[in-house]
Design an enzyme around this catalytic site. Structure first.
Site, PDB file in Angstrom:
ATOM      1  N   SER A 184       0.806  -1.218   0.000  1.00  0.00           N
ATOM      2  CA  SER A 184       0.000   0.000   0.000  1.00  0.00           C
ATOM      3  C   SER A 184       0.842   1.273   0.000  1.00  0.00           C
ATOM      4  CB  SER A 184      -0.957  -0.038   1.199  1.00  0.00           C
ATOM      5  OG  SER A 184      -1.950   0.947   1.085  1.00  0.00           O
TER       6      SER A 184
ATOM      7  N   ASP B 166       9.862   5.402 -10.519  1.00  0.00           N
ATOM      8  CA  ASP B 166       9.462   6.041 -11.779  1.00  0.00           C
ATOM      9  C   ASP B 166      10.236   7.323 -12.036  1.00  0.00           C
ATOM     10  OD1 ASP B 166       7.700   4.022 -12.260  1.00  0.00           O
ATOM     11  OD2 ASP B 166       5.887   5.251 -12.164  1.00  0.00           O
TER      12      ASP B 166
ATOM     13  N   LYS C 190      -0.701  -4.303  -3.102  1.00  0.00           N
ATOM     14  CA  LYS C 190      -1.992  -3.725  -2.705  1.00  0.00           C
ATOM     15  C   LYS C 190      -2.104  -2.333  -3.314  1.00  0.00           C
ATOM     16  CE  LYS C 190      -4.808  -2.364   1.251  1.00  0.00           C
ATOM     17  NZ  LYS C 190      -4.858  -0.933   0.917  1.00  0.00           N
TER      18      LYS C 190
END
Length: 460
Positions: free
Chosen positions: A300, A311, A325
């Site tokens: 999460s 990224d 998740k």
């Protein structure tokens, strides 16, 4: 066109419209009828259970079970929270409460002290690891569960509570009268691994994690006598927590600007509710090299941080595949004070990836190697990752379709498994011992040294 012809066309148009709308109206009527039929069936089943079940049924228990069953049919993370559980969840995420400062656990039905928290009433009074708390304010703990014991020990700061303690080696019970204080739990720890190289482990994202993280970074720089040469951010076994605090941590490292500074995007059923959190203008960390450690227990909010830094090419992600998740839960207060935790959105990394049921793939895969131990029982499961991930949970949401891919910016220079509990000795673990017992951390430090060595060679 004559009035008669116009009227005929109008009548024909109206007739055709009604004909075309009939299937839609019929579907809506069938849906309403179906919903009414199911509600009637539910009432019928409740009536049969209350009338014919072998024992008398408690209405509250029956309704709570029905609500839990309904939510369980949606996904594993949507939950009904009775008032006591809801309050406990809010206290836990706040990271501060009125209490004594004791880590507790149940062993064979006995309430035991796992460890007192440093600089708390329990610590100062001399409560020790291994103590058996057999009474609280004169009432035995034998017939209570751990939540009931916790609620009796917590309370308004300044009020007192008396604990009856059975301690190995003491023939008679001990009595401790403690005055409650504000207990602040720490969701992270930081230290220097060696001169120049910092280490911060975040166990969970609570209400003060972002603030504590910024303070830890300043402390590391002060202890180092200047800017760090590299940082290891440890998110292993971090089950997640508050998204806004995960955003605040990632925001310390990601550049400004609406187009290139996206940290996380959430998207629900209503397209108009799509929301992106972007990097803000303000203090940023220097561009030192950075490694983020993850494993199957990283879920999460910890995956939000790892995915954003990956990224944006701001950190190397090392370890093993994360939990996966990729859903967002909203917590709502019901009229009676109970809580409802409902999945309302999926989140996406800056490049448009959904990690739901997939997880974050490390840039460098490093499996955890258990340290050799003479005690075979202790060695079992030491540092072992959970084998269950999101994709293994019954009823989990499937992988979401990827959002339109965006080019990541250029390099400016990732109910849920918990971490294995370890008793604290009260003494700080020596950095060298920490590295010897953790091959993933040792590899991360080696990588940071190597990057700086290459940079230094290039400047000559």
């Amino acid at each position: 066109m004559s009035k008669k012809v116009f009227a005929a066309f109008a009548a024909l148009f109206l007739l055709l419209s009604l004909v075309l709308m009939l299937p839609l109206l019929d579907r809506e009527e069938r849906a309403k009828r179906s919903e009414a039929e199911y509600l009637e069936m539910f009432r019928e089943v409740v009536g049969i259970v209350k009338q014919s079940y072998v024992d008398k049924v408690d209405d509250k228990k029956l309704m709570a079970g029905a609500i839990n069953g309904m939510l369980a049919a949606l996904d594993p993370h949507s939950l009904y929270l009775p008032a006591t559980d809801y309050t406990e969840m809010k206290v836990h995420m706040a990271g501060a409460f009125g209490g004594l400062g004791i880590e507790l656990e149940m062993r064979n039905g006995k309430l035991m002290v796992n460890a007192p928290i440093e600089d708390t009433p329990a610590f100062r009074a001399g409560i020790q690891s291994g103590d058996h708390i057999w009474t609280i304010d004169g009432k035995p703990t034998a017939d209570l569960n751990i939540n009931q014991c916790v609620s009796r020990m917590r309370g308004t700061p300044g009020t007192s509570v008396t604990l009856g303690i059975l301690r190995e080696g003491n023939p008679a019970p001990l009595t401790f009268r403690l005055v409650r204080a504000v207990i602040k739990t720490k969701s992270l720890k930081g230290r220097l691994l060696e001169p120049g190289y910092g280490y911060i482990r975040i166990a969970e994202f609570q209400e003060r994690t972002g603030e504590d993280f910024e303070r830890a970074l300043k402390t590391l720089a002060a202890d180092n006598g200047g800017p760090l040469s590299g940082l290891v951010l440890d998110l292993r076994f971090n089950p997640g927590g508050l998204v806004d605090q995960a955003y605040r941590v990632a925001n310390r490292f990601i550049g400004e600007g609406l187009s290139s500074g996206v940290i996380v995007t959430t998207k629900g059923r209503d397209p108009s509710m799509e929301r992106s959190l972007t990097a803000t203008i303000g203090d940023k960390e220097p561009g030192y090299p950075m490694v983020v450690l993850i494993n199957g227990g990283s879920a999460s909010a910890s995956e939000i941080v790892a995915g954003a830094l990956q990224d944006h090419k701001r950190a190397v992600i090392m370890g093993t595949q994360s939990f996966g998740k990729g859903s967002v839960q909203s917590v709502m207060t019901l009229e009676n004070g109970d809580g409802l935790k409902l999945t309302t959105a999926r989140y996406y990394t800056p490049s448009g990836r959904s990690i739901q049921a997939k997880g974050i793939t490390p840039d460098i895969v490093v499996e955890f190697a258990k340290p050799a131990s003479k005690d075979k029982e202790k060695e079992k499961g030491a540092g072992k990752e959970p084998e269950i991930r999101e994709e293994n949970l019954e009823g989990h949401m499937g992988e979401a379709p990827a959002r339109p891919a965006k080019q990541p910016p250029a390099n400016p220079h990732h109910g849920i498994p918990a971490a294995p509990q370890q008793k604290q000795s009260g003494k700080e673990v020596k950095e060298q011992d920490l590295l010897k017992g953790d091959n993933q951390l040792a590899r991360a430090l080696d990588l940071l040294r190597g990057v700086n060595l290459i940079k230094a060679s290039g400047r000559r």
